[in-house]
Design a protein around this motif. Structure first.
Motif, PDB file in Angstrom:
ATOM      1  N   MET A  29      52.543  35.400  40.298  1.00  0.00           N
ATOM      2  CA  MET A  29      51.859  34.558  41.242  1.00  0.00           C
ATOM      3  C   MET A  29      50.716  33.819  40.567  1.00  0.00           C
ATOM      4  SD  MET A  29      52.079  33.305  43.835  1.00  0.00           S
ATOM      5  CE  MET A  29      52.729  33.268  45.302  1.00  0.00           C
ATOM      6  N   LEU A  30      50.083  34.441  39.602  1.00  0.00           N
ATOM      7  CA  LEU A  30      48.975  33.816  38.896  1.00  0.00           C
ATOM      8  C   LEU A  30      49.409  32.482  38.314  1.00  0.00           C
ATOM      9  CD1 LEU A  30      46.105  33.951  37.763  1.00  0.00           C
ATOM     10  CD2 LEU A  30      47.006  35.201  35.813  1.00  0.00           C
ATOM     11  N   ASP A  31      50.608  32.438  37.760  1.00  0.00           N
ATOM     12  CA  ASP A  31      51.122  31.210  37.159  1.00  0.00           C
ATOM     13  C   ASP A  31      51.292  30.107  38.216  1.00  0.00           C
ATOM     14  OD1 ASP A  31      52.079  29.729  34.941  1.00  0.00           O
ATOM     15  OD2 ASP A  31      54.137  30.061  35.627  1.00  0.00           O
ATOM     16  N   LEU A  32      51.775  30.460  39.394  1.00  0.00           N
ATOM     17  CA  LEU A  32      51.961  29.491  40.477  1.00  0.00           C
ATOM     18  C   LEU A  32      50.606  28.954  40.944  1.00  0.00           C
ATOM     19  CD1 LEU A  32      53.854  28.018  42.416  1.00  0.00           C
ATOM     20  CD2 LEU A  32      53.701  29.998  43.933  1.00  0.00           C
ATOM     21  N   ASN A  33      49.620  29.834  41.090  1.00  0.00           N
ATOM     22  CA  ASN A  33      48.283  29.400  41.487  1.00  0.00           C
ATOM     23  C   ASN A  33      47.689  28.423  40.465  1.00  0.00           C
ATOM     24  OD1 ASN A  33      48.186  30.899  43.871  1.00  0.00           O
ATOM     25  ND2 ASN A  33      47.299  32.683  42.859  1.00  0.00           N
ATOM     26  N   VAL A  34      47.859  28.713  39.196  1.00  0.00           N
ATOM     27  CA  VAL A  34      47.326  27.841  38.146  1.00  0.00           C
ATOM     28  C   VAL A  34      48.060  26.505  38.141  1.00  0.00           C
ATOM     29  CG1 VAL A  34      47.058  27.564  35.641  1.00  0.00           C
ATOM     30  CG2 VAL A  34      46.515  29.756  36.714  1.00  0.00           C
ATOM     31  N   LYS A  35      49.382  26.540  38.254  1.00  0.00           N
ATOM     32  CA  LYS A  35      50.155  25.288  38.324  1.00  0.00           C
ATOM     33  C   LYS A  35      49.721  24.453  39.519  1.00  0.00           C
ATOM     34  CE  LYS A  35      54.471  26.777  36.175  1.00  0.00           C
ATOM     35  NZ  LYS A  35      55.889  27.087  36.420  1.00  0.00           N
ATOM     36  N   PHE A  36      49.563  25.130  40.652  1.00  0.00           N
ATOM     37  CA  PHE A  36      49.128  24.427  41.859  1.00  0.00           C
ATOM     38  C   PHE A  36      47.777  23.756  41.624  1.00  0.00           C
ATOM     39  CE2 PHE A  36      46.589  24.206  45.691  1.00  0.00           C
ATOM     40  CZ  PHE A  36      47.409  23.477  46.532  1.00  0.00           C
ATOM     41  N   GLN A  37      46.828  24.498  41.078  1.00  0.00           N
ATOM     42  CA  GLN A  37      45.503  23.927  40.850  1.00  0.00           C
ATOM     43  C   GLN A  37      45.571  22.718  39.911  1.00  0.00           C
ATOM     44  OE1 GLN A  37      43.215  27.573  39.804  1.00  0.00           O
ATOM     45  NE2 GLN A  37      41.799  26.812  41.364  1.00  0.00           N
ATOM     46  N   GLU A  38      46.361  22.807  38.882  1.00  0.00           N
ATOM     47  CA  GLU A  38      46.489  21.686  37.942  1.00  0.00           C
ATOM     48  C   GLU A  38      47.112  20.466  38.622  1.00  0.00           C
ATOM     49  OE1 GLU A  38      45.231  21.265  34.802  1.00  0.00           O
ATOM     50  OE2 GLU A  38      44.215  23.127  35.381  1.00  0.00           O
ATOM     51  N   GLU A  39      48.146  20.694  39.412  1.00  0.00           N
ATOM     52  CA  GLU A  39      48.787  19.583  40.123  1.00  0.00           C
ATOM     53  C   GLU A  39      47.858  18.999  41.182  1.00  0.00           C
ATOM     54  OE1 GLU A  39      51.665  17.975  39.463  1.00  0.00           O
ATOM     55  OE2 GLU A  39      51.767  19.274  37.700  1.00  0.00           O
ATOM     56  N   TYR A  40      47.092  19.854  41.823  1.00  0.00           N
ATOM     57  CA  TYR A  40      46.134  19.371  42.814  1.00  0.00           C
ATOM     58  C   TYR A  40      45.066  18.505  42.138  1.00  0.00           C
ATOM     59  CZ  TYR A  40      42.852  19.093  46.645  1.00  0.00           C
ATOM     60  OH  TYR A  40      42.019  18.615  47.627  1.00  0.00           O
ATOM     61  N   LYS A  41      44.556  18.957  40.999  1.00  0.00           N
ATOM     62  CA  LYS A  41      43.549  18.172  40.276  1.00  0.00           C
ATOM     63  C   LYS A  41      44.118  16.817  39.866  1.00  0.00           C
ATOM     64  CE  LYS A  41      42.385  21.665  37.457  1.00  0.00           C
ATOM     65  NZ  LYS A  41      41.730  22.388  36.342  1.00  0.00           N
ATOM     66  N   ARG A  42      45.363  16.819  39.466  1.00  0.00           N
ATOM     67  CA  ARG A  42      46.035  15.569  39.088  1.00  0.00           C
ATOM     68  C   ARG A  42      46.124  14.627  40.297  1.00  0.00           C
ATOM     69  NH1 ARG A  42      51.938  15.681  38.132  1.00  0.00           N
ATOM     70  NH2 ARG A  42      52.379  13.582  37.471  1.00  0.00           N
ATOM     71  N   LEU A  43      46.510  15.184  41.451  1.00  0.00           N
ATOM     72  CA  LEU A  43      46.575  14.394  42.679  1.00  0.00           C
ATOM     73  C   LEU A  43      45.190  13.918  43.084  1.00  0.00           C
ATOM     74  CD1 LEU A  43      48.008  13.274  45.199  1.00  0.00           C
ATOM     75  CD2 LEU A  43      47.724  15.559  46.243  1.00  0.00           C
ATOM     76  N   ASP A  44      44.208  14.766  42.983  1.00  0.00           N
ATOM     77  CA  ASP A  44      42.841  14.415  43.351  1.00  0.00           C
ATOM     78  C   ASP A  44      42.334  13.261  42.483  1.00  0.00           C
ATOM     79  OD1 ASP A  44      40.575  15.221  45.097  1.00  0.00           O
ATOM     80  OD2 ASP A  44      39.569  15.582  43.178  1.00  0.00           O
ATOM     81  N   ARG A  45      42.586  13.321  41.204  1.00  0.00           N
ATOM     82  CA  ARG A  45      42.176  12.242  40.291  1.00  0.00           C
ATOM     83  C   ARG A  45      42.877  10.937  40.644  1.00  0.00           C
ATOM     84  NH1 ARG A  45      44.394  13.399  35.439  1.00  0.00           N
ATOM     85  NH2 ARG A  45      43.449  15.436  35.603  1.00  0.00           N
TER      86      ARG A  45
END
Length: 156
Positions: A1-17
């Motif tokens: 699950m840790l990997d999914l949370n990290v992937k999500f955060q990275e994709e969210y940051k990309r979307l936010d930018r």
């Protein structure tokens, strides 16, 4: 699950930018949500997924905030594969012009183009009617009318 949370955060940051650039804002996803809240109801009718997109943006922002600010959330099932997929899909939608605001802009542009074309067609039709009216030969006057008009012209 840790990997999914990290992937999500990275994709969210990309979307936010991307949202920051797209909306010329410092707020990113939050600004996109704010703009959706300010959009007139009349504009929203162009986007069949408006409510779902709005709710999902708020949800993924909440998930991101939980992961970023709450203690212990990186080790729990906060985000899902669907959340990650949706963030990636929304990012791609902005990139290819199929996000809600792009859909509205395209629909309004199409309406303006269609209205302008209808006006042009109507003007052309009116010009053709006028031309047809002027091009038609005048009916020939009767023999007696021509004779009386000729006689009148002699006495003028």
């Amino acid at each position: 699950m840790l990997d999914l949370n990290v992937k999500f955060q990275e994709e969210y940051k990309r979307l936010d930018r991307l949202c920051k650039d797209y909306l010329s804002s410092t707020e990113g996803v939050s600004e996109y949500i704010s703009q959706m809240e300010l959009a007139p109801w009349n504009d929203r009718r162009y986007v069949s997924t408006w409510e779902d997109d709005y709710k999902q943006l708020k949800h993924v922002r909440w998930v991101r905030n939980q992961l970023a600010h709450e203690v212990g959330t990186l080790n729990s099932d906060i985000c899902t594969e669907d959340d990650l997929d949706w963030v990636q899909s929304f990012y791609n939608g902005i990139m290819n012009g199929s996000d809600p605001f792009s859909i509205i802009r395209k629909a309004k542009d199409e309406e303006r183009r269609r209205t302008a074309q209808q006006r042009k067609n109507e003007k052309q039709r009116q010009l053709e009617e006028q031309k047809t009216h002027y091009d038609q030969p005048k009916p020939k006057q009767s023999f007696w009318k021509r004779v009386t008009d000729g006689l009148k012209s002699l006495f003028r």
